[in-house]
Design a protein around this motif. Structure first.
Motif, mmCIF file in Angstrom:
data_model
loop_
_atom_site.group_PDB
_atom_site.id
_atom_site.type_symbol
_atom_site.label_atom_id
_atom_site.label_comp_id
_atom_site.label_asym_id
_atom_site.label_seq_id
_atom_site.Cartn_x
_atom_site.Cartn_y
_atom_site.Cartn_z
ATOM 1 N N TYR A 270 14.210 20.032 77.140
ATOM 2 C CA TYR A 270 15.388 19.223 76.846
ATOM 3 C C TYR A 270 15.242 18.514 75.495
ATOM 4 O O TYR A 270 16.134 18.611 74.630
ATOM 5 C CB TYR A 270 15.599 18.203 77.970
ATOM 6 N N ILE A 271 14.126 17.833 75.281
ATOM 7 C CA ILE A 271 13.924 17.083 74.039
ATOM 8 C C ILE A 271 13.824 18.023 72.842
ATOM 9 O O ILE A 271 14.432 17.779 71.784
ATOM 10 C CB ILE A 271 12.667 16.200 74.137
ATOM 11 N N ASN A 272 13.087 19.107 73.004
ATOM 12 C CA ASN A 272 12.955 20.047 71.885
ATOM 13 C C ASN A 272 14.287 20.733 71.574
ATOM 14 O O ASN A 272 14.550 21.101 70.422
ATOM 15 C CB ASN A 272 11.867 21.072 72.186
ATOM 16 N N GLY A 273 15.120 20.911 72.598
ATOM 17 C CA GLY A 273 16.455 21.461 72.354
ATOM 18 C C GLY A 273 17.291 20.534 71.481
ATOM 19 O O GLY A 273 18.014 20.978 70.584
ATOM 20 N N LEU A 274 17.178 19.226 71.734
ATOM 21 C CA LEU A 274 17.900 18.255 70.907
ATOM 22 C C LEU A 274 17.352 18.240 69.482
ATOM 23 O O LEU A 274 18.111 18.072 68.513
ATOM 24 C CB LEU A 274 17.793 16.860 71.532
ATOM 25 N N ARG A 275 16.043 18.403 69.358
ATOM 26 C CA ARG A 275 15.427 18.445 68.024
ATOM 27 C C ARG A 275 15.901 19.661 67.236
ATOM 28 O O ARG A 275 16.218 19.558 66.041
ATOM 29 C CB ARG A 275 13.913 18.446 68.165
ATOM 30 N N VAL A 276 15.954 20.796 67.898
ATOM 31 C CA VAL A 276 16.440 22.015 67.232
ATOM 32 C C VAL A 276 17.905 21.850 66.850
ATOM 33 O O VAL A 276 18.331 22.251 65.758
ATOM 34 C CB VAL A 276 16.244 23.241 68.154
ATOM 35 N N GLU A 277 18.689 21.248 67.742
ATOM 36 C CA GLU A 277 20.112 21.000 67.455
ATOM 37 C C GLU A 277 20.257 20.104 66.219
ATOM 38 O O GLU A 277 21.129 20.334 65.370
ATOM 39 C CB GLU A 277 20.755 20.338 68.671
ATOM 40 N N PHE A 278 19.387 19.100 66.105
ATOM 41 C CA PHE A 278 19.412 18.214 64.945
ATOM 42 C C PHE A 278 19.112 18.988 63.659
ATOM 43 O O PHE A 278 19.801 18.820 62.640
ATOM 44 C CB PHE A 278 18.383 17.092 65.136
ATOM 45 N N VAL A 279 18.104 19.859 63.704
ATOM 46 C CA VAL A 279 17.730 20.650 62.535
ATOM 47 C C VAL A 279 18.860 21.589 62.130
ATOM 48 O O VAL A 279 19.222 21.679 60.949
ATOM 49 C CB VAL A 279 16.436 21.440 62.795
ATOM 50 N N THR A 280 19.431 22.305 63.098
ATOM 51 C CA THR A 280 20.497 23.260 62.765
ATOM 52 C C THR A 280 21.739 22.550 62.226
ATOM 53 O O THR A 280 22.428 23.067 61.339
ATOM 54 C CB THR A 280 20.876 24.101 63.994
ATOM 55 N N THR A 281 22.016 21.341 62.746
ATOM 56 C CA THR A 281 23.146 20.564 62.237
ATOM 57 C C THR A 281 22.925 20.188 60.780
ATOM 58 O O THR A 281 23.846 20.276 59.945
ATOM 59 C CB THR A 281 23.357 19.300 63.086
ATOM 60 N N GLN A 282 21.697 19.781 60.462
ATOM 61 C CA GLN A 282 21.376 19.419 59.082
ATOM 62 C C GLN A 282 21.453 20.636 58.163
ATOM 63 O O GLN A 282 21.915 20.533 57.017
ATOM 64 C CB GLN A 282 19.975 18.804 59.021
ATOM 65 N N LEU A 283 21.015 21.782 58.662
ATOM 66 C CA LEU A 283 21.034 22.997 57.845
ATOM 67 C C LEU A 283 22.460 23.466 57.558
ATOM 68 O O LEU A 283 22.712 24.120 56.537
ATOM 69 C CB LEU A 283 20.256 24.120 58.548
ATOM 70 N N ARG A 284 23.391 23.132 58.454
ATOM 71 C CA ARG A 284 24.778 23.560 58.271
ATOM 72 C C ARG A 284 25.542 22.664 57.297
ATOM 73 O O ARG A 284 26.647 23.013 56.887
ATOM 74 C CB ARG A 284 25.505 23.576 59.619
ATOM 75 N N GLN A 285 24.974 21.505 56.963
ATOM 76 C CA GLN A 285 25.667 20.589 56.057
ATOM 77 C C GLN A 285 25.801 21.236 54.665
ATOM 78 O O GLN A 285 24.804 21.642 54.065
ATOM 79 C CB GLN A 285 24.896 19.270 55.930
ATOM 80 N N GLN B 129 9.543 19.533 56.555
ATOM 81 C CA GLN B 129 9.786 18.088 56.565
ATOM 82 C C GLN B 129 10.977 17.753 57.452
ATOM 83 O O GLN B 129 10.980 16.745 58.173
ATOM 84 C CB GLN B 129 10.033 17.581 55.147
ATOM 85 N N LEU B 130 12.009 18.613 57.407
ATOM 86 C CA LEU B 130 13.175 18.420 58.266
ATOM 87 C C LEU B 130 12.779 18.502 59.738
ATOM 88 O O LEU B 130 13.256 17.718 60.570
ATOM 89 C CB LEU B 130 14.231 19.479 57.933
ATOM 90 N N ALA B 131 11.888 19.434 60.071
ATOM 91 C CA ALA B 131 11.395 19.564 61.443
ATOM 92 C C ALA B 131 10.614 18.324 61.855
ATOM 93 O O ALA B 131 10.740 17.843 62.990
ATOM 94 C CB ALA B 131 10.515 20.805 61.566
ATOM 95 N N ASP C 116 11.042 15.320 60.669
ATOM 96 C CA ASP C 116 12.030 14.244 60.837
ATOM 97 C C ASP C 116 12.738 14.352 62.178
ATOM 98 O O ASP C 116 13.178 13.344 62.748
ATOM 99 C CB ASP C 116 13.063 14.292 59.709
ATOM 100 N N ALA C 117 12.861 15.570 62.685
ATOM 101 C CA ALA C 117 13.520 15.778 63.976
ATOM 102 C C ALA C 117 12.627 15.385 65.147
ATOM 103 O O ALA C 117 13.115 15.250 66.276
ATOM 104 C CB ALA C 117 13.934 17.232 64.116
ATOM 105 N N GLY C 118 11.329 15.209 64.897
ATOM 106 C CA GLY C 118 10.424 14.789 65.962
ATOM 107 C C GLY C 118 9.312 15.751 66.277
ATOM 108 O O GLY C 118 8.407 15.430 67.050
ATOM 109 N N PHE C 119 9.335 16.958 65.691
ATOM 110 C CA PHE C 119 8.255 17.915 65.924
ATOM 111 C C PHE C 119 6.988 17.429 65.213
ATOM 112 O O PHE C 119 7.057 16.788 64.159
ATOM 113 C CB PHE C 119 8.634 19.302 65.411
ATOM 114 N N ASN C 120 5.844 17.762 65.801
ATOM 115 C CA ASN C 120 4.591 17.308 65.192
ATOM 116 C C ASN C 120 3.759 18.442 64.606
ATOM 117 O O ASN C 120 2.645 18.207 64.145
ATOM 118 C CB ASN C 120 3.741 16.518 66.196
ATOM 119 N N SER C 121 4.299 19.671 64.627
ATOM 120 C CA SER C 121 3.588 20.791 64.004
ATOM 121 C C SER C 121 4.570 21.913 63.717
ATOM 122 O O SER C 121 5.631 22.028 64.351
ATOM 123 C CB SER C 121 2.469 21.306 64.919
ATOM 124 N N LYS C 122 4.206 22.745 62.752
ATOM 125 C CA LYS C 122 5.040 23.891 62.389
ATOM 126 C C LYS C 122 5.115 24.882 63.539
ATOM 127 O O LYS C 122 6.188 25.455 63.805
ATOM 128 C CB LYS C 122 4.455 24.564 61.142
#
Length: 352
Positions: A293-308, A318-320, A322-328
């Protein structure tokens, strides 16, 4: 005291046994101060004793009145299970009654002249305890996914690999033992040497990975006692969905998902709910684990930023972060799981 002055012929296998004994003894010293690895220390002591008795029986260094080594087939399974149990349950103390797991090995001691029978029972014991150990690790991972948003750093997948390696070694050793009457002396001894060498390498890998494990999840007992979700009654599903929507609004509005290493406890404190209710709502009302659930929201945040269209030229990693992920690795895994493609493929799709 004759054994101190007698001469002995040491074969390569005996030299390997001495190396195993000294190396694993040093490993015990490294692990003993780590409480959750005391079970691994017990496992290493068992292997040291097995190598010592093997050395004694093969060289006559210590004149034994009784064959001992077959009982170790009944000892290995319980000691490995106890190691796994005390590894995944952080707050479970050692109890005297756990010694009962080793009782069959002691009871088999007078019957070791029936070597094949003892080894057969030992094989059954290994299979049973191996399955029980695997289920413990699976329970650990289930609790981890439901309690933490960063399960990758605390996972024990390497331990599953070690268990598989030991299982394969047990199978090949069983084949070796039953094939001995049909093998010539050179092949029989070469196979035994390679078998012991592979076993030693697996133990070394286990010790190395245990020592470098950065951290361990320590709330499995809490999860199973107070959080573990249960299937709700049909008339409760609507309530669970409503509660999940309430939690989801709070998580989104406060962007809690952007908190690195977010835990279920953090969300419970922010929403004012108890941990069990939050877990049940996400699992039953949301139909997913906490980490998904949390990682889904993080991915949604990243994709939203990429669509801007006018987003700043920010590094994807760095965007990842900022979304809350702690590793590539965690980011790429979650992105592929939720989007069905890699981040680079997603960016190319946007550009087209």
């Amino acid at each position: 005291m004759d054994f101190l002055v007698s001469s002995y012929t040491l074969r390569p296998i005996n030299m390997l046994e001495l190396i195993v004994i000294s190396t694993l003894a040093f490993s015990c010293l490294l692990l003993w101060q780590r409480p959750r690895f005391k079970g691994l220390t017990l496992l290493l002591v068992q292997e040291i004793l097995l190598m010592a008795f093997n050395f004694s029986e093969e060289t006559g260094f210590w004149r034994q009145q009784h064959l001992v080594t077959p009982i170790f087939s009944l000892w290995t399974g319980p000691t490995f299970y106890l190691f796994i149990r005390h590894l995944v349950f952080a707050h479970q103390p050692w109890r005297v009654r756990e010694g009962l797991h080793l009782l069959p090995a002691l009871l088999a001691l007078p019957f070791t002249h029936y070597t094949q029978a003892v080894l057969a029972v030992g094989t059954v014991s290994l299979v049973g305890y191996g399955v029980a150990s695997f289920l413990l690790v699976r329970r650990y991972h289930r609790a981890l996914r439901n309690m933490r948003a960063d399960p990758e750093a605390l996972q024990l997948r390497w331990l599953l690999g070690i268990m598989l390696a030991f299982a394969l070694l047990a199978v090949t050793d069983a084949v070796r033992v039953n094939s001995q009457p049909y093998l010539d002396y050179t092949l029989r001894n070469s196979w035994y040497l390679l078998q012991q060498l592979a076993n030693f390498c697996t133990f070394l890998t286990l010790v190395y990975l245990a020592i470098r494990q950065p951290a361990l999840f320590d709330q499995l007992d809490f999860f199973e006692r107070q959080v573990k979700p249960v299937a709700p009654a049909v008339d409760q599903r609507a309530l669970e969905q409503q509660l999940f929507e309430q939690i989801d609004r709070t998580v989104r509005s406060h962007q809690l998902f952007r908190t690195p290493r977010l835990s279920l406890q953090d969300v419970a404190e922010k929403t004012g709910l108890v941990v069990r209710d939050v877990s049940t709502a996400i699992n039953q009302g949301g139909g997913q684990s906490f980490s998904d659930y949390i990682n889904g929201l993080r991915v949604e945040f990243v994709t939203t930023q990429l669509r801007q269209p006018e987003r700043p030229q920010e590094n994807l990693l760095q965007l990842a972060m900022d979304a809350g992920f702690n590793s590539k690795t965690a980011f790429n895994t979650a992105f592929r799981q939720h989007c069905g493609m890699t981040p680079s493929q997603f960016i190319k799709q946007l550009q087209n």
